[in-house]
Design an enzyme around this catalytic site. Structure first.
Site, PDB file in Angstrom:
ATOM      1  N   ASN A   1       0.863  -1.174   0.000  1.00  0.00           N
ATOM      2  CA  ASN A   1       0.000   0.000   0.000  1.00  0.00           C
ATOM      3  C   ASN A   1       0.905   1.231   0.000  1.00  0.00           C
ATOM      4  O   ASN A   1       1.562   1.514   0.987  1.00  0.00           O
ATOM      5  CB  ASN A   1      -0.893  -0.037   1.253  1.00  0.00           C
ATOM      6  N   PHE A   2       0.929   1.921  -1.126  1.00  0.00           N
ATOM      7  CA  PHE A   2       1.808   3.096  -1.249  1.00  0.00           C
ATOM      8  C   PHE A   2       1.328   4.272  -0.392  1.00  0.00           C
ATOM      9  O   PHE A   2       2.095   5.203  -0.155  1.00  0.00           O
ATOM     10  CB  PHE A   2       1.860   3.557  -2.714  1.00  0.00           C
TER      11      PHE A   2
ATOM     12  N   HIS B   1      -9.757   0.800   4.956  1.00  0.00           N
ATOM     13  CA  HIS B   1      -8.457   1.013   5.606  1.00  0.00           C
ATOM     14  C   HIS B   1      -8.621   1.930   6.817  1.00  0.00           C
ATOM     15  O   HIS B   1      -9.395   2.894   6.777  1.00  0.00           O
ATOM     16  CB  HIS B   1      -7.458   1.606   4.616  1.00  0.00           C
TER      17      HIS B   1
ATOM     18  N   GLU C   1      -5.598  -5.446  10.134  1.00  0.00           N
ATOM     19  CA  GLU C   1      -4.529  -4.481  10.398  1.00  0.00           C
ATOM     20  C   GLU C   1      -4.832  -3.738  11.701  1.00  0.00           C
ATOM     21  O   GLU C   1      -5.589  -2.746  11.691  1.00  0.00           O
ATOM     22  CB  GLU C   1      -4.448  -3.447   9.268  1.00  0.00           C
TER      23      GLU C   1
ATOM     24  N   SER D   1       3.184  -2.901  10.302  1.00  0.00           N
ATOM     25  CA  SER D   1       4.632  -3.005  10.545  1.00  0.00           C
ATOM     26  C   SER D   1       5.229  -4.347  10.099  1.00  0.00           C
ATOM     27  O   SER D   1       6.137  -4.876  10.746  1.00  0.00           O
ATOM     28  CB  SER D   1       4.960  -2.712  12.008  1.00  0.00           C
TER      29      SER D   1
HETATM   30  P1  13P Z   1       2.806  -0.178   7.786  1.00  0.00           P
HETATM   31  O1  13P Z   1       3.355  -1.398   7.105  1.00  0.00           O
HETATM   32  O2  13P Z   1       3.547   1.072   7.501  1.00  0.00           O
HETATM   33  O3  13P Z   1       2.606  -0.423   9.250  1.00  0.00           O
HETATM   34  O4  13P Z   1       1.341   0.074   7.173  1.00  0.00           O
HETATM   35  C1  13P Z   1       0.448  -0.982   7.100  1.00  0.00           C
HETATM   36  C2  13P Z   1      -0.731  -0.568   6.318  1.00  0.00           C
HETATM   37  O5  13P Z   1      -1.465   0.331   6.708  1.00  0.00           O
HETATM   38  C3  13P Z   1      -0.984  -1.236   5.045  1.00  0.00           C
HETATM   39  O6  13P Z   1      -2.235  -0.942   4.544  1.00  0.00           O
END
Ligand code: 13P
Length: 237
Positions: free
Chosen positions: A6-7, A90, A159, A195
């Site tokens: 996810n950019f 999200h 997430e 993370s």
């Molecule tokens: P991180 O990998 O920076 O924690 O972000 C995760 C994320 O929100 C993917 O959608």
């Protein structure tokens, strides 16, 4: 498995093109078995001539084909680039952009009617996590209100909000606990996000119910993202 990047609000049009080409080249050379997704910013969407197992997706859309919604992107604009995968739910959209569950469900129904793959994100904030697993699960189940969990092209990404962008992933036990409780009721692919990085992806992919990852920060370096795909190819699942 599904290995997704996810950019968020990163990368330009030129940078995205170079990134996609590098990942395409890596996948072809390594003969990777992974289903790779790159959720690029709207301004970088294009027809990249992706392989079957690499799709560039959209991070968001407004649930209309076209119309008068100043500043929004509808499906007409996504279809121009044959976008076949979208993120919905999200936590940054739920919490920072204040999307309600009702609006999220409306977007879900719209994308479902267009038969695109939906990577549907759920996750609890820290104040729910400290109340224990029962509170976490009831919070997560509420995020399925109005969502057809039988949709063919549904992928679910767990997430936890407190693990996103913090460098501190959930523990393997926590991931296992939540994913196995989801697995007991849902028959769709389950991803973990929060993370994920080169150092922890292997152990996360070994979690029994985990069928992939959704990665933010650590995926924005193309060598690191290729390395994560390489590690996934070595996890025997
Ligand atoms: P991180 O990998 O920076 O924690 O972000 C995760 C994320 O929100 C993917 O959608």
């Amino acid at each position: 498995m599904i290995i997704a990047s996810n950019f968020k609000t990163n990368y330009t049009r030129a940078g995205t093109k170079a990134f996609v080409q590098a990942i395409q080249a890596y996948i072809a050379q390594a003969k990777s078995r992974q289903q790779v997704r790159i959720f690029a910013p709207f301004t970088a969407l294009d027809r990249f001539g992706e392989h079957d197992n690499l799709k560039v997706g959209a991070q968001n859309f407004y649930p209309v084909q076209s119309g008068s919604y100043t500043g929004e992107i509808g499906f007409q604009q996504l279809e121009e680039f044959r976008i076949e995968s979208v993120l919905i739910g999200h936590s940054e959209r739920r919490h920072l952009l204040k999307e309600s569950q009702a609006f999220i469900a409306q977007k879900y129904d719209f994308a479902k009617a267009r038969e695109v793959e939906i990577v549907y994100c759920i996750g609890e904030p820290a104040e729910i996590r400290v109340q224990g697993i029962d509170a976490v699960m009831s919070y997560l189940w509420e995020q399925f209100e109005g969502i057809d969990v039988h949709y063919d092209r549904l992928v679910i990404a767990y997430e936890p909000v407190w693990a996103i962008g913090t460098g501190l992933s959930a523990s393997l036990d926590d991931i296992d606990d939540v994913l196995s409780r989801l697995r007991a009721k849902l028959s769709k692919p389950l991803l973990y996000g929060g993370s994920v990085k080169v150092d922890n992806i292997e152990s996360i992919l070994h979690v029994k119910a985990c069928e992939g990852v959704l990665v933010g920060t650590a995926s924005w370096n193309e060598n690191a993202f290729c390395e994560m795909i390489r590690i996934a190819d070595h996890v025997n699942k």
